[in-house]
Design an enzyme around this catalytic site. Structure first.
Site, PDB file in Angstrom:
ATOM      1  CD  GLU A   8      -3.420  -2.627   7.420  1.00  0.00           C
ATOM      2  OE1 GLU A   8      -2.356  -2.903   6.878  1.00  0.00           O
ATOM      3  OE2 GLU A   8      -4.014  -1.547   7.245  1.00  0.00           O
TER       4      GLU A   8
ATOM      5  N   GLY B 230       2.432   2.326  10.607  1.00  0.00           N
ATOM      6  CA  GLY B 230       3.341   3.454  10.398  1.00  0.00           C
ATOM      7  C   GLY B 230       4.053   3.892  11.667  1.00  0.00           C
TER       8      GLY B 230
ATOM      9  CB  SER C  98       5.415  -1.595  11.836  1.00  0.00           C
ATOM     10  OG  SER C  98       4.957  -0.285  12.075  1.00  0.00           O
TER      11      SER C  98
ATOM     12  CD  GLU D  57      -2.791   5.571   6.683  1.00  0.00           C
ATOM     13  OE1 GLU D  57      -2.805   5.631   5.435  1.00  0.00           O
ATOM     14  OE2 GLU D  57      -1.831   5.099   7.327  1.00  0.00           O
TER      15      GLU D  57
ATOM     16  CE  LYS E 279       0.531   3.619   4.764  1.00  0.00           C
ATOM     17  NZ  LYS E 279       0.247   3.727   6.170  1.00  0.00           N
TER      18      LYS E 279
ATOM     19  CG  HIS F 264      -5.703   1.806   5.208  1.00  0.00           C
ATOM     20  ND1 HIS F 264      -5.257   2.771   6.081  1.00  0.00           N
ATOM     21  CD2 HIS F 264      -4.657   0.968   4.997  1.00  0.00           C
ATOM     22  CE1 HIS F 264      -3.982   2.516   6.373  1.00  0.00           C
ATOM     23  NE2 HIS F 264      -3.602   1.430   5.725  1.00  0.00           N
TER      24      HIS F 264
ATOM     25  CG  ASN G 284      -1.696   1.263   1.396  1.00  0.00           C
ATOM     26  OD1 ASN G 284      -1.869   2.008   0.432  1.00  0.00           O
ATOM     27  ND2 ASN G 284      -2.175   1.526   2.608  1.00  0.00           N
TER      28      ASN G 284
HETATM   29  C1  PEP Z   1      -0.667   0.152   5.853  1.00  0.00           C
HETATM   30  O1  PEP Z   1      -0.624   1.247   5.331  1.00  0.00           O
HETATM   31  O2  PEP Z   1      -1.605  -0.611   5.608  1.00  0.00           O
HETATM   32  C2  PEP Z   1       0.427  -0.237   6.749  1.00  0.00           C
HETATM   33  C3  PEP Z   1       0.332  -1.382   7.375  1.00  0.00           C
HETATM   34  O3  PEP Z   1       1.474   0.636   6.886  1.00  0.00           O
HETATM   35  P1  PEP Z   1       2.925   0.322   7.542  1.00  0.00           P
HETATM   36  O4  PEP Z   1       3.393  -0.994   6.983  1.00  0.00           O
HETATM   37  O5  PEP Z   1       3.774   1.471   7.135  1.00  0.00           O
HETATM   38  O6  PEP Z   1       2.704   0.234   9.024  1.00  0.00           O
END
Ligand code: PEP
Length: 259
Positions: free
Chosen positions: A171, A177, A217, A101, A15, A99, A13
């Protein structure tokens, strides 16, 4: 009858990162490096603006494309929105829905997730539906309750066939992040809970077939321990998918042992 093994699934992803030019450069290099990796579904989710160019650059490779969101109407006066059929035409096979976000910054509710998941299937796209708890919710001991609500409301009305095709990404919001990954045990426990609910609410077969990704992460250093968990079928990777070398290595470490 034994259940066929689930194919590992790894999605990047991006973003709101990468221009069209950066995307094409990445995809050309990436497709060459993952071309011999069999037995893994490999997906990139660039921004909308780069989706078509990414699909062209990935043509006839083992790399598929996802959009990062969609709106549930086919067309109309919805300034700024993009529909499932538009995403399909641009060359994507998948779309990320719900997601965290989108939920926290842009107000996507469980009901919006439900409508988007339905619209994705209607357009011939496979949704990657994201669920996960906040740190507060985890610390209060509410993780499973939150996941149950997101599954019940967000996936309401799906047929068994759709559920079997669906990809769910667990998640935990506190891990996205932040550099703070769930331990393999925390991820495994949440995934086993989710799998149990999918089996209970949609039937054993589709619940067993649905792929469950961990996100939060994920990096080269931790993917092997995460994917080793029984109900972890792959990863949704944010930051670490922006670098070709790192993402290739993550994909490679998700390869089934026999391939
Ligand atoms: C994501 O954006 O779905 C995500 C898991 O980000 P990151 O791997 O940077 O934590």
């Amino acid at each position: 009858m034994s259940t066929p093994a689930r194919t590992p699934f790894v999605a990047g992803n991006w973003k709101m990162y990468k221009t069209v030019a950066e995307t094409v450069k990445y995809v050309k290099e990436f497709r060459a490096r993952v071309k011999d990796i069999g037995g893994v579904d490999i997906v990139l989710a660039p921004p909308f603006t780069a989706l078509h160019a990414a699909a062209e650059a990935a043509r006839a490779s083992n790399v598929a494309l996802a959009a990062q969101d969609l709106y549930w109407q086919r067309e109309g006066a919805f300034t700024g929105e993009v529909s499932g059929p538009m995403i399909r035409e641009a060359g994507a096979e998948y779309v990320i829905v719900g997601h965290s976000e989108r939920r926290t910054l842009f107000g996507d509710t469980d009901d919006a997730v439900r409508q988007k998941v339905g619209a994705a299937f209607a357009a011939g796209l496979t949704p990657i539906a994201c669920i996960g708890e906040t740190l507060d919710q985890r610390e209060r001991g509410d993780t499973f309750e939150v996941l149950d609500r997101q599954i019940r409301l967000g996936l309401d009305g799906l047929t068994s066939d759709q559920l079997a095709q669906l990809v769910v990404a667990y998640e935990p919001i506190w891990a996205i992040g932040t550099g703070r990954t769930a331990t393999p045990e925390q991820a495994g426990e949440a995934h086993t809970h989710i799998r149990g609910r999918l089996r209970q609410w949609f039937g054993a077969e589709p619940g067993e077939a649905c792929r469950l990704l961990y996100g939060g992460s994920v990096k080269v250093a931790n993917i092997a321990d995460l994917i080793a968990q029984t109900d972890v079928d792959g990863a949704l990777v944010g930051g670490a998918s922006l670098e070709v070398a790192d993402f290739c290595e993550i994909v490679s470490r998700c390869r089934p042992a026999a391939v």
